[in-house]
Design a protein around this motif. Structure first.
Motif, PDB file in Angstrom:
ATOM      1  N   ARG A 210     -11.149  -6.135   0.852  1.00 50.46           N
ATOM      2  CA  ARG A 210      -9.927  -6.649   0.089  1.00 50.46           C
ATOM      3  C   ARG A 210      -9.613  -5.609  -1.080  1.00 50.46           C
ATOM      4  O   ARG A 210      -9.548  -5.925  -2.326  1.00 50.46           O
ATOM      5  CB  ARG A 210     -10.318  -7.896  -0.269  1.00 50.46           C
ATOM      6  N   ASP A 211      -9.456  -4.362  -0.795  1.00 46.62           N
ATOM      7  CA  ASP A 211      -8.824  -3.360  -1.491  1.00 46.62           C
ATOM      8  C   ASP A 211      -7.544  -2.566  -1.505  1.00 46.62           C
ATOM      9  O   ASP A 211      -7.124  -1.941  -2.049  1.00 46.62           O
ATOM     10  CB  ASP A 211      -9.946  -2.140  -1.712  1.00 46.62           C
ATOM     11  N   GLY A 212      -6.805  -3.341  -0.644  1.00 49.52           N
ATOM     12  CA  GLY A 212      -5.674  -3.056  -0.045  1.00 49.52           C
ATOM     13  C   GLY A 212      -5.237  -1.962   0.734  1.00 49.52           C
ATOM     14  O   GLY A 212      -4.180  -1.538   0.976  1.00 49.52           O
ATOM     15  N   SER A 213      -6.350  -1.240   1.336  1.00 38.23           N
ATOM     16  CA  SER A 213      -6.652  -0.250   2.119  1.00 38.23           C
ATOM     17  C   SER A 213      -7.196  -0.679   3.436  1.00 38.23           C
ATOM     18  O   SER A 213      -8.253  -1.700   3.416  1.00 38.23           O
ATOM     19  CB  SER A 213      -7.191   0.956   1.431  1.00 38.23           C
ATOM     20  N   CYS A 214      -7.069   0.001   4.601  1.00 42.74           N
ATOM     21  CA  CYS A 214      -7.830  -0.174   5.741  1.00 42.74           C
ATOM     22  C   CYS A 214      -9.118   0.446   5.776  1.00 42.74           C
ATOM     23  O   CYS A 214      -9.592   1.081   7.150  1.00 42.74           O
ATOM     24  CB  CYS A 214      -6.933  -0.170   7.057  1.00 42.74           C
ATOM     25  N   ASN A 215      -9.977   0.233   4.875  1.00 49.14           N
ATOM     26  CA  ASN A 215     -11.132   1.000   4.657  1.00 49.14           C
ATOM     27  C   ASN A 215     -12.031   0.209   5.672  1.00 49.14           C
ATOM     28  O   ASN A 215     -11.729  -1.070   5.833  1.00 49.14           O
ATOM     29  CB  ASN A 215     -11.678   1.043   3.290  1.00 49.14           C
ATOM     30  N   THR A 216     -12.981   0.896   6.052  1.00 45.81           N
ATOM     31  CA  THR A 216     -14.132   0.349   7.099  1.00 45.81           C
ATOM     32  C   THR A 216     -15.603   0.708   6.761  1.00 45.81           C
ATOM     33  O   THR A 216     -15.724   1.609   5.847  1.00 45.81           O
ATOM     34  CB  THR A 216     -13.542   0.464   8.496  1.00 45.81           C
ATOM     35  N   CYS A 217     -16.378  -0.040   7.460  1.00 47.63           N
ATOM     36  CA  CYS A 217     -17.900   0.383   7.519  1.00 47.63           C
ATOM     37  C   CYS A 217     -18.523  -0.321   8.583  1.00 47.63           C
ATOM     38  O   CYS A 217     -18.008  -1.032   9.535  1.00 47.63           O
ATOM     39  CB  CYS A 217     -18.488  -0.063   5.976  1.00 47.63           C
ATOM     40  N   ALA A 218     -19.858   0.261   8.729  1.00 45.39           N
ATOM     41  CA  ALA A 218     -20.480  -0.368  10.012  1.00 45.39           C
ATOM     42  C   ALA A 218     -20.464  -1.867  10.241  1.00 45.39           C
ATOM     43  O   ALA A 218     -20.470  -2.571  11.263  1.00 45.39           O
ATOM     44  CB  ALA A 218     -22.028   0.152   9.984  1.00 45.39           C
ATOM     45  N   ALA A 219     -20.223  -2.666   9.234  1.00 43.37           N
ATOM     46  CA  ALA A 219     -20.382  -3.982   8.949  1.00 43.37           C
ATOM     47  C   ALA A 219     -18.887  -4.651   9.365  1.00 43.37           C
ATOM     48  O   ALA A 219     -18.851  -5.943   9.679  1.00 43.37           O
ATOM     49  CB  ALA A 219     -20.769  -4.696   7.445  1.00 43.37           C
ATOM     50  N   ASP A 220     -17.957  -3.969   9.496  1.00 49.37           N
ATOM     51  CA  ASP A 220     -16.556  -4.255  10.074  1.00 49.37           C
ATOM     52  C   ASP A 220     -16.641  -4.529  11.280  1.00 49.37           C
ATOM     53  O   ASP A 220     -15.895  -3.556  11.908  1.00 49.37           O
ATOM     54  CB  ASP A 220     -15.684  -3.347   9.380  1.00 49.37           C
ATOM     55  N   GLN A 221     -17.335  -5.573  11.978  1.00 42.26           N
ATOM     56  CA  GLN A 221     -17.617  -5.582  13.510  1.00 42.26           C
ATOM     57  C   GLN A 221     -15.784  -5.712  14.104  1.00 42.26           C
ATOM     58  O   GLN A 221     -15.659  -5.453  15.343  1.00 42.26           O
ATOM     59  CB  GLN A 221     -18.088  -6.784  13.747  1.00 42.26           C
ATOM     60  N   GLY A 222     -14.925  -6.167  13.432  1.00 40.24           N
ATOM     61  CA  GLY A 222     -13.510  -6.177  13.814  1.00 40.24           C
ATOM     62  C   GLY A 222     -12.544  -4.974  13.780  1.00 40.24           C
ATOM     63  O   GLY A 222     -11.629  -5.116  14.368  1.00 40.24           O
ATOM     64  N   SER A 223     -13.274  -4.087  13.216  1.00 41.45           N
ATOM     65  CA  SER A 223     -12.539  -2.894  12.954  1.00 41.45           C
ATOM     66  C   SER A 223     -11.149  -3.145  12.187  1.00 41.45           C
ATOM     67  O   SER A 223     -10.110  -2.762  13.076  1.00 41.45           O
ATOM     68  CB  SER A 223     -12.624  -1.858  14.332  1.00 41.45           C
ATOM     69  N   HIS A 224     -11.063  -3.578  11.067  1.00 43.51           N
ATOM     70  CA  HIS A 224      -9.842  -3.651  10.335  1.00 43.51           C
ATOM     71  C   HIS A 224      -9.071  -2.758   9.969  1.00 43.51           C
ATOM     72  O   HIS A 224      -9.052  -2.356   8.956  1.00 43.51           O
ATOM     73  CB  HIS A 224      -9.917  -5.019   9.460  1.00 43.51           C
ATOM     74  N   THR A 225      -8.792  -1.923  10.973  1.00 41.07           N
ATOM     75  CA  THR A 225      -8.324  -0.322  10.469  1.00 41.07           C
ATOM     76  C   THR A 225      -6.864  -0.027  10.750  1.00 41.07           C
ATOM     77  O   THR A 225      -6.427   1.014  10.418  1.00 41.07           O
ATOM     78  CB  THR A 225      -9.350   0.475  11.511  1.00 41.07           C
ATOM     79  N   VAL A 226      -6.159  -1.039  11.373  1.00 43.97           N
ATOM     80  CA  VAL A 226      -4.476  -0.628  11.858  1.00 43.97           C
ATOM     81  C   VAL A 226      -3.674  -1.337  10.900  1.00 43.97           C
ATOM     82  O   VAL A 226      -3.809  -2.583  10.714  1.00 43.97           O
ATOM     83  CB  VAL A 226      -4.405  -0.927  13.153  1.00 43.97           C
ATOM     84  N   CYS A 227      -2.675  -0.402  10.083  1.00 43.37           N
ATOM     85  CA  CYS A 227      -1.928  -0.961   9.191  1.00 43.37           C
ATOM     86  C   CYS A 227      -0.723  -1.345   9.631  1.00 43.37           C
ATOM     87  O   CYS A 227       0.170  -0.481   9.834  1.00 43.37           O
ATOM     88  CB  CYS A 227      -1.800   0.066   7.712  1.00 43.37           C
TER      89      CYS A 227
END
Length: 122
Positions: free
Chosen positions: A27-44
């Protein structure tokens, strides 16, 4: 949780996806991700009515407000960090929204080929 490096699919610094509403796994306005992001919320994505209807149909309702979670619901034209697999599914069904490559995280490439992403670039 430690963020992965903020790099987009073009190998450049990750641009902001959207701040109204605020999007992203962090919730920083960017499609940042990490290992905990199981859904890979990465496509803008820039959402369309067609995609929102499709997403609701397949069980991921993004348009209905959920005030208990502080979520107003999304509308056409909103920018949102989508799950890469949901984007690919929408592509396969012919209803993927346009995307912002500069704001799409490089980790999206783990799921969606760059040539597919380029088809929807704004």
């Amino acid at each position: 949780m430690e963020k992965d490096e903020s790099i987009n699919v073009l190998g450049e610094p990750l641009a902001v996806c959207g701040t109204d509403p605020v999007t992203g796994f962090f919730r920083d306005g960017s499609c940042n991700t990490c290992a905990a992001d199981q859904g890979s919320h990465t496509v803008c994505a820039v959402l369309t009515a067609e995609f929102l209807a499709y997403s609701k149909y397949v069980g991921n309702d993004l348009s209905t407000p959920r005030p208990e979670y502080g979520f107003a619901g999304l509308k056409p034209g909103d920018a949102w960090c989508l799950c890469a697999a949901r984007f690919l599914q929408a592509h396969d069904e012919g209803c993927a929204p346009q995307i912002n490559l500069e704001a799409t995280h490089a980790r999206a490439l783990d799921i969606v080929p760059l040539e597919v992403l380029r088809k929807y670039a704004t």
